[in-house]
Design an enzyme around this catalytic site. Structure first.
Site, short mmCIF file in Angstrom:
data_model
loop_
_atom_site.label_atom_id
_atom_site.label_comp_id
_atom_site.label_asym_id
_atom_site.label_seq_id
_atom_site.Cartn_x
_atom_site.Cartn_y
_atom_site.Cartn_z
N HIS A 102 -19.40 -7.83 34.93
CA HIS A 102 -19.74 -8.51 33.67
C HIS A 102 -20.47 -9.79 34.01
O HIS A 102 -20.04 -10.55 34.88
CB HIS A 102 -18.47 -8.83 32.88
CG HIS A 102 -18.77 -9.63 31.65
ND1 HIS A 102 -19.22 -9.05 30.48
CD2 HIS A 102 -18.76 -10.96 31.42
CE1 HIS A 102 -19.44 -10.00 29.58
NE2 HIS A 102 -19.17 -11.16 30.12
N ASP A 181 -11.05 -8.30 18.78
CA ASP A 181 -12.07 -9.22 19.30
C ASP A 181 -13.26 -9.27 18.35
O ASP A 181 -13.80 -10.34 18.09
CB ASP A 181 -12.54 -8.79 20.70
CG ASP A 181 -13.71 -9.65 21.14
OD1 ASP A 181 -13.52 -10.88 21.24
OD2 ASP A 181 -14.83 -9.14 21.32
N ARG A 188 -14.87 -16.87 14.76
CA ARG A 188 -15.17 -18.02 15.63
C ARG A 188 -16.60 -18.49 15.43
O ARG A 188 -16.90 -19.68 15.43
CB ARG A 188 -14.96 -17.64 17.11
CG ARG A 188 -13.50 -17.53 17.49
CD ARG A 188 -13.35 -16.80 18.82
NE ARG A 188 -14.08 -17.45 19.90
CZ ARG A 188 -14.55 -16.83 20.99
NH1 ARG A 188 -14.38 -15.53 21.14
NH2 ARG A 188 -15.18 -17.49 21.91
N SER A 203 -11.76 -12.82 24.85
CA SER A 203 -12.78 -11.98 24.23
C SER A 203 -13.44 -11.08 25.28
O SER A 203 -13.54 -9.85 25.10
CB SER A 203 -13.81 -12.90 23.57
OG SER A 203 -14.94 -12.20 23.16
N LYS A 207 -12.33 -6.64 26.17
CA LYS A 207 -13.30 -5.55 26.12
C LYS A 207 -13.44 -4.88 27.49
O LYS A 207 -13.52 -3.66 27.59
CB LYS A 207 -14.66 -6.08 25.66
CG LYS A 207 -14.67 -6.43 24.16
CD LYS A 207 -15.95 -7.08 23.73
CE LYS A 207 -16.05 -8.49 24.19
NZ LYS A 207 -17.02 -9.34 23.53
N1 URA Z 1 -19.09 -13.22 25.22
C1 URA Z 1 -18.04 -12.59 24.63
O1 URA Z 1 -17.90 -11.38 24.68
N2 URA Z 1 -17.14 -13.35 23.97
C2 URA Z 1 -17.23 -14.69 23.89
O2 URA Z 1 -16.39 -15.30 23.29
C3 URA Z 1 -18.33 -15.33 24.50
C4 URA Z 1 -19.24 -14.56 25.17
#
Ligand code: URA
Length: 457
Positions: A102, A181, A188, A203, A207
């Protein structure tokens, strides 16, 4: 091929029930700087995911977290609750290790397109769930969609089938992966609570962990073209992500990497696919190759597929130069409905030349990303559509000497749009009288904290 199963994860506190949680008391506790008890915090988040806790209560808690923070244990609890709000991919224990990378996003970052097939060639499975671009950094899915026919909306069974058949897949999140999320991120976004390290950690990790991974490597970028502008913020985010991943049983490492100039030369969707293909053909730009091999080597070491980093790098380089990784990428594209040989449109090219001599002292990545958005290659709002044919190509890197009239970059855009963007592009490339220090691409490596080891799955 090992059989695969998708399984609902049972909630750890399924029996508590939201009626036994007083949302206002939990919000007050965090507002006053207290620690949130695991069970109540989990129930608050899962109650929110089910629609039993109101948006205004979750928004108040998000702001309290933004101001007061969460410790490592609370961050892991939030991550787990978000993960458990949906489905997770489960894989047979006898199958190959599942790995992913990631990145926090950067200008010209097309590493995923090269790395996923490369790792698949080494016998790893890469079920990569990726995102779209919003803001100056592009999104992997948008890049891939410049390949005619390429599908990024695969179902969970399709993700599993293609991963097992080809070894890698790159697709978007399905609605049943970490739905809490999606809901919380939207909240947010409109309540000024995005830039909180524990909220970002939960977050991202909810995922990624939904992919059912064995090992994860994170590319945390810092600099003018990154989400994290300072090295210190990047370090804090990397530490938080690595600790939560480790706590949740996934071997997680991070590299902190420089994003004070684009990665590679190309920025823009179809242009970046072209550069990724050139890299898979064995003639990619040095920085992109080095970073891809470093991230890949971490994962080969983490999964025991290479005894040390030098052997890992050598193995990956062989797969790149032999054309095996390109064949694997082609197989993935084809399995996802795309045609790699169909022409990808490039807009007209306009050269931008230096007006004065000097050394390239700075490149404002944020501004480069903004130019691509203005040309239509990125989004201002999530609903905007994308022109895959536009972008820019850098002719220089930090430290290069340039003379008057030498090319600095090329804009790919209709001529009128290129003329309008040219002054911005010139302003983004700062020239100075002295050669600046050469930025180091890989700045730091973050391993699990001493005493933290992945739990037995
Ligand atoms: N990328 C994400 O998936 N979540 C965040 O909160 C910030 C960047």
């Amino acid at each position: 091929v090992a059989p695969l199963v998708v399984r609902e994860i049972p909630s750890a506190v399924a029996n508590l029930g939201v009626s036994q949680v007083n949302p206002a008391l939990i919000i007050a506790r965090k507002r006053d700087g207290g620690r949130l008890p695991d069970v109540e915090f989990t129930e608050f988040v899962s109650g929110y995911a089910r629609g039993e806790i109101a948006d205004y209560q979750m928004a108040a808690l998000a702001m309290a977290i933004y101001l007061r923070g969460l410790d490592a244990g609370e961050t892991a609890t939030l991550t787990r609750a978000m993960l458990e709000s949906g489905t997770t991919l489960r894989w047979s224990a006898s199958g190959p290790p599942r790995v992913d990378k990631h990145s926090t996003g950067g200008i010209g970052d097309k590493v995923s397109l090269v790395l996923a097939p490369l790792l698949a060639c080494c016998g790893l499975w890469v079920p990569m769930i990726s995102g779209r671009g919003l803001g100056p950094t592009g999104g992997t899915l948008d890049k891939l969609e410049s390949i005619p026919g390429f599908r990024t909306d695969l179902s969970l069974p399709e993700i599993q089938r293609i991963t097992a058949d080809v070894g890698c897949v790159i697709t978007g999140a399905t609605s049943d992966l970490a739905p809490a999320d999606r809901k919380l991120y939207a909240l947010r976004d409109v309540t000024a609570t995005v830039s909180s390290i524990p909220l970002i950690t939960a977050s991202i990790m909810s995922k990624k962990l939904a992919e059912g991974l064995t090992a994860l490597v994170l590319d945390i970028k810092y600099g003018s073209g990154a989400f994290m502008k300072s090295l210190d913020d990047a370090r804090q985010l990397a530490r938080s992500l690595v600790d939560v991943g480790t706590e949740m049983g996934v071997d997680t490492r991070a590299l902190i990497t420089d994003m004070n100039q684009p990665l590679g030369r190309m920025v823009g969707n179809a242009l970046e696919v072209d550069e990724a293909v050139a890299t898979l053909e064995g003639h990619g730009p040095e920085d992109l190759v080095v970073l891809t091999l470093e991230l890949g080597s971490e994962l080969l070491e983490q999964t025991g597929r290479a005894a040390d980093r030098a052997l890992a790098t050598q193995r990956l380089r062989e797969k790149l130069v032999s054309g095996e990784a390109l064949d694997r990428f082609r197989a993935m594209v084809s399995a996802q409905g795309g045609d790699l040989d169909a022409p990808r449109r490039r807009a007209d090219r306009t050269e931008i030349r230096a007006r004065a001599p000097g050394y390239v002292a700075s490149i404002n990545g944020q501004q480069l990303g903004q130019i691509v958005i203005e040309l239509g290659g990125g989004r201002k709002q999530t609903t905007d559509s994308i022109d895959h044919s536009v972008g820019l190509e850098m002719a220089v890197r930090i430290g290069d000497r340039v003379e008057v009239d030498q090319p600095l970059a090329w804009l790919y855009a209709p001529p009128a749009a290129a003329r309008a963007a040219a002054p911005q592009l010139e302003a983004a490339i700062g020239l100075g009288p002295q050669p600046p220090p050469t930025p180091r691409l890989i700045v730091e490596r973050i391993a699990p904290s001493a005493g933290r080891a992945p739990e037995e799955p």
